[in-house]
Design a protein around this motif. Structure first.
Motif, PDB file in Angstrom:
ATOM      1  N   PHE A   1       0.072   1.344  -4.089  1.00 43.65           N
ATOM      2  CA  PHE A   1       0.795   0.163  -4.554  1.00 43.65           C
ATOM      3  C   PHE A   1       0.005  -1.089  -4.214  1.00 43.65           C
ATOM      4  CE2 PHE A   1       4.163  -3.073  -4.550  1.00 43.65           C
ATOM      5  CZ  PHE A   1       4.847  -2.738  -5.713  1.00 43.65           C
ATOM      6  N   THR A   2      -0.102  -1.984  -5.189  1.00 45.79           N
ATOM      7  CA  THR A   2      -0.883  -3.212  -5.037  1.00 45.79           C
ATOM      8  C   THR A   2      -0.140  -4.240  -4.175  1.00 45.79           C
ATOM      9  OG1 THR A   2       0.061  -3.842  -7.175  1.00 45.79           O
ATOM     10  CG2 THR A   2      -2.209  -3.034  -7.166  1.00 45.79           C
ATOM     11  N   LEU A   3      -0.783  -4.683  -3.097  1.00 51.23           N
ATOM     12  CA  LEU A   3      -0.268  -5.829  -2.341  1.00 51.23           C
ATOM     13  C   LEU A   3      -0.609  -7.127  -3.062  1.00 51.23           C
ATOM     14  CD1 LEU A   3      -1.165  -4.866   1.353  1.00 51.23           C
ATOM     15  CD2 LEU A   3       0.738  -4.099  -0.081  1.00 51.23           C
ATOM     16  N   GLY A   4      -1.711  -7.116  -3.784  1.00 55.43           N
ATOM     17  CA  GLY A   4      -2.160  -8.274  -4.547  1.00 55.43           C
ATOM     18  C   GLY A   4      -3.519  -7.952  -5.132  1.00 55.43           C
TER      19      GLY A   4
ATOM     20  N   GLY B   1      10.012  11.121   2.411  1.00 58.75           N
ATOM     21  CA  GLY B   1       9.137  12.192   2.866  1.00 58.75           C
ATOM     22  C   GLY B   1       7.761  12.174   2.237  1.00 58.75           C
ATOM     23  N   ASN B   2       7.383  11.042   1.637  1.00 60.91           N
ATOM     24  CA  ASN B   2       6.104  10.942   0.950  1.00 60.91           C
ATOM     25  C   ASN B   2       5.209   9.891   1.607  1.00 60.91           C
ATOM     26  OD1 ASN B   2       6.570  12.872  -1.335  1.00 60.91           O
ATOM     27  ND2 ASN B   2       8.320  11.511  -1.648  1.00 60.91           N
ATOM     28  N   LYS B   3       4.022   9.711   1.048  1.00 62.33           N
ATOM     29  CA  LYS B   3       3.003   8.865   1.659  1.00 62.33           C
ATOM     30  C   LYS B   3       2.829   7.563   0.880  1.00 62.33           C
ATOM     31  CE  LYS B   3       1.751  12.204   4.565  1.00 62.33           C
ATOM     32  NZ  LYS B   3       1.983  12.123   6.027  1.00 62.33           N
ATOM     33  N   PHE B   4       2.500   6.513   1.633  1.00 58.41           N
ATOM     34  CA  PHE B   4       2.283   5.187   1.043  1.00 58.41           C
ATOM     35  C   PHE B   4       0.843   4.759   1.297  1.00 58.41           C
ATOM     36  CE2 PHE B   4       2.160   0.545   1.263  1.00 58.41           C
ATOM     37  CZ  PHE B   4       2.836   0.178   0.112  1.00 58.41           C
ATOM     38  N   ILE B   5       0.147   4.388   0.214  1.00 55.51           N
ATOM     39  CA  ILE B   5      -1.218   3.869   0.302  1.00 55.51           C
ATOM     40  C   ILE B   5      -1.216   2.450  -0.230  1.00 55.51           C
ATOM     41  CG2 ILE B   5      -3.609   4.147  -0.460  1.00 55.51           C
ATOM     42  CD1 ILE B   5      -3.047   7.122  -0.842  1.00 55.51           C
ATOM     43  N   ALA B   6      -1.709   1.519   0.560  1.00 58.14           N
ATOM     44  CA  ALA B   6      -1.765   0.110   0.166  1.00 58.14           C
ATOM     45  C   ALA B   6      -3.078  -0.186  -0.552  1.00 58.14           C
ATOM     46  CB  ALA B   6      -1.622  -0.789   1.386  1.00 58.14           C
ATOM     47  N   TYR B   7      -2.985  -1.017  -1.584  1.00 54.78           N
ATOM     48  CA  TYR B   7      -4.152  -1.423  -2.369  1.00 54.78           C
ATOM     49  C   TYR B   7      -4.475  -2.886  -2.097  1.00 54.78           C
ATOM     50  CZ  TYR B   7      -6.654  -3.192  -6.520  1.00 54.78           C
ATOM     51  OH  TYR B   7      -7.549  -3.819  -7.360  1.00 54.78           O
ATOM     52  N   LEU B   8      -5.747  -3.163  -1.848  1.00 56.48           N
ATOM     53  CA  LEU B   8      -6.262  -4.530  -1.777  1.00 56.48           C
ATOM     54  C   LEU B   8      -7.689  -4.554  -2.316  1.00 56.48           C
ATOM     55  CD1 LEU B   8      -5.263  -5.880   1.775  1.00 56.48           C
ATOM     56  CD2 LEU B   8      -4.479  -6.795  -0.416  1.00 56.48           C
ATOM     57  N   PRO B   9      -8.108  -5.662  -2.933  1.00 59.36           N
ATOM     58  CA  PRO B   9      -9.528  -5.839  -3.238  1.00 59.36           C
ATOM     59  C   PRO B   9     -10.280  -6.255  -1.977  1.00 59.36           C
ATOM     60  CG  PRO B   9      -8.292  -7.751  -3.955  1.00 59.36           C
ATOM     61  CD  PRO B   9      -7.283  -6.777  -3.409  1.00 59.36           C
ATOM     62  N   THR B  10     -11.601  -6.172  -2.029  1.00 59.78           N
ATOM     63  CA  THR B  10     -12.420  -6.587  -0.878  1.00 59.78           C
ATOM     64  C   THR B  10     -13.210  -7.854  -1.185  1.00 59.78           C
ATOM     65  OG1 THR B  10     -14.262  -5.193  -1.602  1.00 59.78           O
ATOM     66  CG2 THR B  10     -12.668  -4.220  -0.058  1.00 59.78           C
ATOM     67  N   GLU B  11     -12.907  -8.486  -2.277  1.00 60.49           N
ATOM     68  CA  GLU B  11     -13.562  -9.739  -2.668  1.00 60.49           C
ATOM     69  C   GLU B  11     -12.559 -10.594  -3.422  1.00 60.49           C
ATOM     70  OE1 GLU B  11     -13.959 -10.164  -6.118  1.00 60.49           O
ATOM     71  OE2 GLU B  11     -13.298  -8.140  -6.566  1.00 60.49           O
ATOM     72  N   VAL B  12     -12.874 -11.876  -3.560  1.00 64.05           N
ATOM     73  CA  VAL B  12     -11.984 -12.781  -4.302  1.00 64.05           C
ATOM     74  C   VAL B  12     -12.764 -13.535  -5.373  1.00 64.05           C
ATOM     75  CG1 VAL B  12     -10.301 -13.028  -2.437  1.00 64.05           C
ATOM     76  CG2 VAL B  12     -12.261 -14.583  -2.519  1.00 64.05           C
TER      77      VAL B  12
ATOM     78  N   TRP C   1      -5.348   3.354   2.771  1.00 64.73           N
ATOM     79  CA  TRP C   1      -5.761   2.088   2.153  1.00 64.73           C
ATOM     80  C   TRP C   1      -6.807   2.388   1.094  1.00 64.73           C
ATOM     81  CZ3 TRP C   1      -3.567  -2.589   3.575  1.00 64.73           C
ATOM     82  CH2 TRP C   1      -2.758  -2.540   4.728  1.00 64.73           C
ATOM     83  N   TRP C   2      -6.564   1.873  -0.120  1.00 64.77           N
ATOM     84  CA  TRP C   2      -7.512   2.032  -1.227  1.00 64.77           C
ATOM     85  C   TRP C   2      -8.042   0.630  -1.536  1.00 64.77           C
ATOM     86  CZ3 TRP C   2      -9.057   0.832  -6.144  1.00 64.77           C
ATOM     87  CH2 TRP C   2      -9.777   1.805  -6.865  1.00 64.77           C
ATOM     88  N   PHE C   3      -9.321   0.418  -1.228  1.00 64.33           N
ATOM     89  CA  PHE C   3      -9.922  -0.905  -1.374  1.00 64.33           C
ATOM     90  C   PHE C   3     -10.775  -0.983  -2.630  1.00 64.33           C
ATOM     91  CE2 PHE C   3      -9.144  -0.786   3.248  1.00 64.33           C
ATOM     92  CZ  PHE C   3      -8.425  -1.963   3.383  1.00 64.33           C
ATOM     93  N   ASP C   4     -10.493  -1.977  -3.443  1.00 68.05           N
ATOM     94  CA  ASP C   4     -11.191  -2.184  -4.707  1.00 68.05           C
ATOM     95  C   ASP C   4     -12.285  -3.239  -4.532  1.00 68.05           C
ATOM     96  OD1 ASP C   4     -11.707  -1.799  -7.365  1.00 68.05           O
ATOM     97  OD2 ASP C   4      -9.778  -2.549  -8.084  1.00 68.05           O
ATOM     98  N   GLY C   5     -13.145  -3.340  -5.534  1.00 69.95           N
ATOM     99  CA  GLY C   5     -14.115  -4.428  -5.569  1.00 69.95           C
ATOM    100  C   GLY C   5     -15.236  -4.313  -4.559  1.00 69.95           C
TER     101      GLY C   5
END
Length: 313
Positions: free
Chosen positions: A61-64, A102-113, A158-162
């Motif tokens: 899920f995207t935090l931003g 009972g499931n897992k949560f992965i947070a999404y963020l980019p690594t650049e702006v 954590w899944w980091f984009d960019g």
């Protein structure tokens, strides 16, 4: 294999991802321009009902992303750029509900702006130098650590984009910077501050089976449907693929119905099984509307695929 991502391989089904951002469009009517009102209208009960109906084992899920807005409060970010975080802590609320299911949560963020709004670039010092991103990274690691500490063990990953070498990406605003901006050990310490067992993945771009660091827990794997991960990965890295099923990552262009799945149920089921036989985990990005409801045709297809996976010997 690293124990941090073992649950991805052991899961019976798959994960889902949604790109819920400030420009996510409604099914009908006008898009809500006020970000706080939009977040307030997110129907958590409908979302969780659909998520559980799908049978997914985790959600990304995207935090931003690049809109200047974040759907989860971050004290450090608010000190730099007041008003960027929503009043309602939507992502944290969702993480609690997903864990309760009972499931897992992965947070999404980019690594650049680089493509973010000017306010955000100024806050983080992104444009201070075309190649030297040390000031940006110092601030950004505090930003990430603040989220990590707040989510704690609610964030399983954590899944980091960019994570780009920018000269390779024609769509970027500036082209001189690359992944040497990361101080690996400091970055990983910040990400795992709240949960030492969080699984980390860093995406160097679409249609790539590459990774940034050989100590990542799972491969980002952002690919087109039908692409398989390599058999050879660094020791401990979980093979993983991520692809979009209906709209291309997000429902962003205009109000209206989200397009139907681009592949048949049989094609999707057979691809997931083939990935599993390779030891790979699968995450499927599906469209989401402004009110928090997901594309019904995709939800129903994934529900049926989950049932077929249950029946598989």
């Amino acid at each position: 294999m690293s124990g941090n991502a073992r649950w991805m391989k052991e899961a019976k089904h798959f994960g889902v991802m949604v790109h819920y951002l400030s420009h996510t469009q409604p099914r009908s009517g006008e898009h809500e321009q006020d970000f706080n009102r939009m977040i307030d209208k997110f129907d958590m009960e409908t979302f969780m009902e659909q998520f559980n109906h799908i049978g997914a084992n985790w959600i990304i899920f995207t935090l931003g992303q690049n809109t200047g807005y974040y759907c989860s409060y971050n004290k450090y970010l608010e000190s730099l750029a007041p008003g960027c975080c929503s009043r309602r802590d939507l992502a944290l609320e969702l993480a609690v509900r997903v864990k309760e299911s009972g499931n897992k949560f992965i947070a999404y963020l980019p690594t650049e702006v680089d493509a973010n709004v000017e306010k955000m670039r100024e806050a983080f010092g992104w444009d201070l130098h075309p190649t030297d991103k040390s000031e940006f990274m110092k601030k950004y690691m505090l930003f990430v650590k603040e989220y990590s500490d707040k989510f704690g063990r609610l964030a399983d990953g954590w899944w980091f984009d960019g994570c780009y070498n920018a000269s390779e990406k024609s769509f970027l605003r500036t082209r001189e910077w690359d992944n040497t901006r990361f101080e690996r050990d400091l970055w990983f310490a910040a990400v795992r501050s709240g949960n030492p067992e969080a699984a980390i993945s860093m995406c160097p771009g679409a249609n790539s089976m590459n990774y940034v660091f050989d100590i990542e827990d799972f491969l980002a794997g952002e690919v087109d449907f039908g692409t398989y991960p390599p058999y050879e990965l660094p020791a401990g890295m979980q093979p993983h693929v991520l692809f979009w099923l209906d709209c291309s990552w997000g429902h962003w262009d205009a109000p209206g119905e989200i397009v139907p799945p681009k592949v048949s149920e049989d094609e999707l089921y057979e691809y997931i099984v083939a990935c599993k036989l390779r030891g790979a985990a699968v995450t499927i990005n599906i469209g989401i509307y402004e009110d928090g409801s997901m594309a019904e045709k995709s939800v129903e297809m994934l529900h049926r695929v989950s049932k077929r996976l249950d029946e598989r010997k």
